[in-house]
Design a protein around this motif. Structure first.
Motif, PDB file in Angstrom:
ATOM      1  N   GLU A 142    -105.000  -9.563 -12.248  1.00 18.42           N
ATOM      2  CA  GLU A 142    -104.222 -10.780 -12.024  1.00 18.42           C
ATOM      3  C   GLU A 142    -104.914 -11.685 -11.011  1.00 18.42           C
ATOM      4  OE1 GLU A 142    -100.415  -9.549 -10.702  1.00 18.42           O
ATOM      5  OE2 GLU A 142     -99.836  -8.636 -12.619  1.00 18.42           O
ATOM      6  N   ARG A 143    -104.652 -12.981 -11.149  1.00 19.41           N
ATOM      7  CA  ARG A 143    -105.295 -13.961 -10.277  1.00 19.41           C
ATOM      8  C   ARG A 143    -105.039 -13.660  -8.803  1.00 19.41           C
ATOM      9  NH1 ARG A 143    -109.324 -17.945 -10.472  1.00 19.41           N
ATOM     10  NH2 ARG A 143    -109.473 -18.300  -8.235  1.00 19.41           N
ATOM     11  N   SER A 144    -103.840 -13.183  -8.475  1.00 23.16           N
ATOM     12  CA  SER A 144    -103.526 -12.886  -7.080  1.00 23.16           C
ATOM     13  C   SER A 144    -104.448 -11.812  -6.515  1.00 23.16           C
ATOM     14  CB  SER A 144    -102.062 -12.450  -6.951  1.00 23.16           C
ATOM     15  OG  SER A 144    -101.822 -11.267  -7.697  1.00 23.16           O
ATOM     16  N   ILE A 145    -104.839 -10.849  -7.350  1.00 19.61           N
ATOM     17  CA  ILE A 145    -105.755  -9.796  -6.906  1.00 19.61           C
ATOM     18  C   ILE A 145    -107.143 -10.377  -6.657  1.00 19.61           C
ATOM     19  CG2 ILE A 145    -106.903  -7.650  -7.586  1.00 19.61           C
ATOM     20  CD1 ILE A 145    -104.368  -6.917  -9.130  1.00 19.61           C
ATOM     21  N   LEU A 146    -107.601 -11.224  -7.567  1.00 17.88           N
ATOM     22  CA  LEU A 146    -108.909 -11.859  -7.381  1.00 17.88           C
ATOM     23  C   LEU A 146    -108.915 -12.714  -6.118  1.00 17.88           C
ATOM     24  CD1 LEU A 146    -109.703 -12.965 -11.061  1.00 17.88           C
ATOM     25  CD2 LEU A 146    -110.455 -10.891  -9.881  1.00 17.88           C
ATOM     26  N   ASP A 147    -107.819 -13.416  -5.864  1.00 14.54           N
ATOM     27  CA  ASP A 147    -107.728 -14.262  -4.667  1.00 14.54           C
ATOM     28  C   ASP A 147    -107.775 -13.420  -3.395  1.00 14.54           C
ATOM     29  OD1 ASP A 147    -107.569 -16.541  -6.212  1.00 14.54           O
ATOM     30  OD2 ASP A 147    -105.385 -16.701  -6.086  1.00 14.54           O
ATOM     31  N   ARG A 148    -107.093 -12.279  -3.420  1.00 21.74           N
ATOM     32  CA  ARG A 148    -107.093 -11.413  -2.245  1.00 21.74           C
ATOM     33  C   ARG A 148    -108.469 -10.794  -2.012  1.00 21.74           C
ATOM     34  NH1 ARG A 148    -102.236  -7.369  -2.944  1.00 21.74           N
ATOM     35  NH2 ARG A 148    -102.750  -6.835  -0.778  1.00 21.74           N
ATOM     36  N   CYS A 149    -109.191 -10.527  -3.087  1.00 18.57           N
ATOM     37  CA  CYS A 149    -110.569 -10.054  -2.939  1.00 18.57           C
ATOM     38  C   CYS A 149    -111.419 -11.133  -2.258  1.00 18.57           C
ATOM     39  CB  CYS A 149    -111.159  -9.705  -4.301  1.00 18.57           C
ATOM     40  SG  CYS A 149    -110.570  -8.162  -5.020  1.00 18.57           S
ATOM     41  N   ALA A 150    -111.263 -12.369  -2.707  1.00 18.10           N
ATOM     42  CA  ALA A 150    -112.022 -13.475  -2.126  1.00 18.10           C
ATOM     43  C   ALA A 150    -111.716 -13.629  -0.640  1.00 18.10           C
ATOM     44  CB  ALA A 150    -111.721 -14.763  -2.874  1.00 18.10           C
ATOM     45  N   GLU A 151    -110.456 -13.494  -0.277  1.00 21.89           N
ATOM     46  CA  GLU A 151    -110.054 -13.609   1.127  1.00 21.89           C
ATOM     47  C   GLU A 151    -110.723 -12.540   1.984  1.00 21.89           C
ATOM     48  OE1 GLU A 151    -105.863 -13.242   0.956  1.00 21.89           O
ATOM     49  OE2 GLU A 151    -105.533 -15.231   0.065  1.00 21.89           O
ATOM     50  N   ARG A 152    -110.979 -11.384   1.403  1.00 25.38           N
ATOM     51  CA  ARG A 152    -111.564 -10.269   2.145  1.00 25.38           C
ATOM     52  C   ARG A 152    -113.075 -10.179   1.984  1.00 25.38           C
ATOM     53  NH1 ARG A 152    -106.539  -9.507   0.993  1.00 25.38           N
ATOM     54  NH2 ARG A 152    -105.181  -8.095   2.207  1.00 25.38           N
ATOM     55  N   GLY A 153    -113.665 -11.132   1.282  1.00 20.23           N
ATOM     56  CA  GLY A 153    -115.112 -11.117   1.094  1.00 20.23           C
ATOM     57  C   GLY A 153    -115.596 -10.088   0.104  1.00 20.23           C
ATOM     58  N   ILE A 154    -114.706  -9.633  -0.788  1.00 21.27           N
ATOM     59  CA  ILE A 154    -115.070  -8.657  -1.810  1.00 21.27           C
ATOM     60  C   ILE A 154    -115.519  -9.386  -3.067  1.00 21.27           C
ATOM     61  CG2 ILE A 154    -114.261  -6.746  -3.248  1.00 21.27           C
ATOM     62  CD1 ILE A 154    -112.100  -6.210  -1.105  1.00 21.27           C
ATOM     63  N   VAL A 155    -116.723  -9.131  -3.525  1.00 19.67           N
ATOM     64  CA  VAL A 155    -117.244  -9.743  -4.747  1.00 19.67           C
ATOM     65  C   VAL A 155    -116.627  -9.042  -5.951  1.00 19.67           C
ATOM     66  CG1 VAL A 155    -119.318 -10.116  -6.149  1.00 19.67           C
ATOM     67  CG2 VAL A 155    -119.397 -10.458  -3.656  1.00 19.67           C
ATOM     68  N   THR A 156    -116.161  -9.806  -6.928  1.00 18.56           N
ATOM     69  CA  THR A 156    -115.552  -9.222  -8.130  1.00 18.56           C
ATOM     70  C   THR A 156    -116.544  -9.236  -9.287  1.00 18.56           C
ATOM     71  OG1 THR A 156    -114.546 -11.392  -8.609  1.00 18.56           O
ATOM     72  CG2 THR A 156    -113.183  -9.747  -7.494  1.00 18.56           C
TER      73      THR A 156
END
Length: 367
Positions: A142-156
């Motif tokens: 879900e988009r919310s998960i991708l956004d939270r990854c971005a906030e934490r500097g995690i590359v998807t």
């Protein structure tokens, strides 16, 4: 010669070479750390772990390496492809399996079960663990998960088996895409349409199409086991190469001794695309389990029910030193690698890919 490219810069790694993330316990913290310490991106397939186990795993990898690593999960689907499940189908299928269990002196199961952990719990643990990379297969979080990854500097990093899936990943905001060809070991991570062996694309047919279709970094996967494969992947537009089977054959992997020895056999081993192991299409070493399923009118129940039935067969078979009913993932390059240690394999991949890239053109070389 590819040390400075979009992937190495984004991830802070020295070499654009990824270890494939193996599921079902075939990954290991030791292997992930060894690959990362050698300059690549180590990985762990964590879809079979609970949230608590994922946190412990990340801590274990970090005790072994201070470098970036990748954790992989399977995106759940609302429904499986294939025939619908009902009680009569399950009963008939269990009757097919009964002789296999009896051959291993096991009690046949009374029913199939669901061995999976909660995906949301796994994601929360992964976000807390903050690996450099969160990779996933069988869909898009879900988009919310991708956004939270971005906030934490995690590359998807998402996996695609066709151009449409690669475009869907880019459109969703995923940072990088793995172009996964039919040669690869393990599961075919298709998510837009049911994968059929007759319609799957090879890595070196899929890769340039994906490269032309998306602007995000592309990682080539499938059929890459030595420096020649790495060099070919870069020649066709890859930003990084993912090596699975060759690393799975290394001593540090979580594969059994029997499994690793078959992967390193110079004569290679026969692999087959089958649903018999998990209910989803995957490439495994051909054995009595896959051959039996080929003869059954119903070759496999849906995922993950099928997985709950084959796991005890696989464990009992390996415990006896037999490959008959073991579930041993393998790509078509099985037998190509001669290296037992991950660091040695990494060094060979780097040196040989450079050699083959810089090889002189025989038509222009002076006598």
């Amino acid at each position: 010669m590819w040390e400075n490219n979009p992937v190495t810069r984004a991830l802070g790694i020295q070499q654009p070479i990824f270890q494939g993330p193996f599921g079902s316990g075939h990954s290991s913290a030791e292997l992930a750390a060894a690959v990362s310490n050698a300059g690549g991106l180590g990985a762990y397939g964590a879809h079979h772990l609970s949230g608590e186990q994922i946190l412990a795993l990340a801590a274990d990898i970090r005790r072994r390496s201070e470098r970036p690593f990748n954790l992989n999960l399977w995106v759940p689907r609302s429904a499986e492809w294939g025939r619908p499940m009902d009680e009569s189908r399950e009963t008939a299928y269990l009757q097919q399996l009964k002789p296999l269990f009896e051959q291993l002196d096991l009690s046949p199961p009374a029913s199939a079960g669901n061995p999976l952990h909660d995906f949301n719990e796994q994601v929360e643990a992964l976000l807390e663990a903050r690996p450099a990379v969160f990779s996933f297969v069988f869909g898009i979080p879900e988009r919310s998960i991708l956004d939270r990854c971005a906030e934490r500097g995690i590359v998807t990093l998402g996996a695609a088996t066709c151009v449409a899936e690669a475009r869907a990943l880019e459109d969703a905001g995923v940072n990088m895409v793995v172009a996964s060809g039919l040669e690869a070991g393990g599961h075919r991570p298709a998510f837009l349409e049911e994968p059929q062996p007759s319609s799957l694309l090879s890595t070196f047919a899929l890769l340039p199409r994906v490269r032309d279709a998306v602007s995000i970094p592309v990682i080539a996967a499938g059929g890459i086991g030595d420096g020649r494969g790495v060099a070919a992947a870069f020649a066709l537009g890859a930003d990084a190469a993912q090596v699975g089977t060759a690393f799975l054959g290394c001593d540090e992997s979580g594969a059994s001794t029997l499994h690793r020895s078959l992967l390193r056999d110079p004569e290679g081993c026969d692999t087959v695309l089958t649903r018999a192991v998990s209910g989803r299409l995957a490439r495994y070493i051909r054995n009595r389990l896959t051959e039996s399923a080929d003869q059954w009118p119903d070759p496999a129940l849906s995922y993950p029910l099928q997985l709950s039935l084959t796991r005890p067969l696989a464990k009992a078979s390996v415990d006896r030193g037999s490959a008959d009913f073991a579930t041993m993932a393998a790509g078509q390059i099985a037998g190509l690698s001669r290296h037992r240690r991950a660091a040695e394999l990494m060094a060979s991949l780097i040196a040989d890919s450079t050699l083959h890239t810089n090889s002189p053109d025989p038509e222009t070389t002076e006598e």
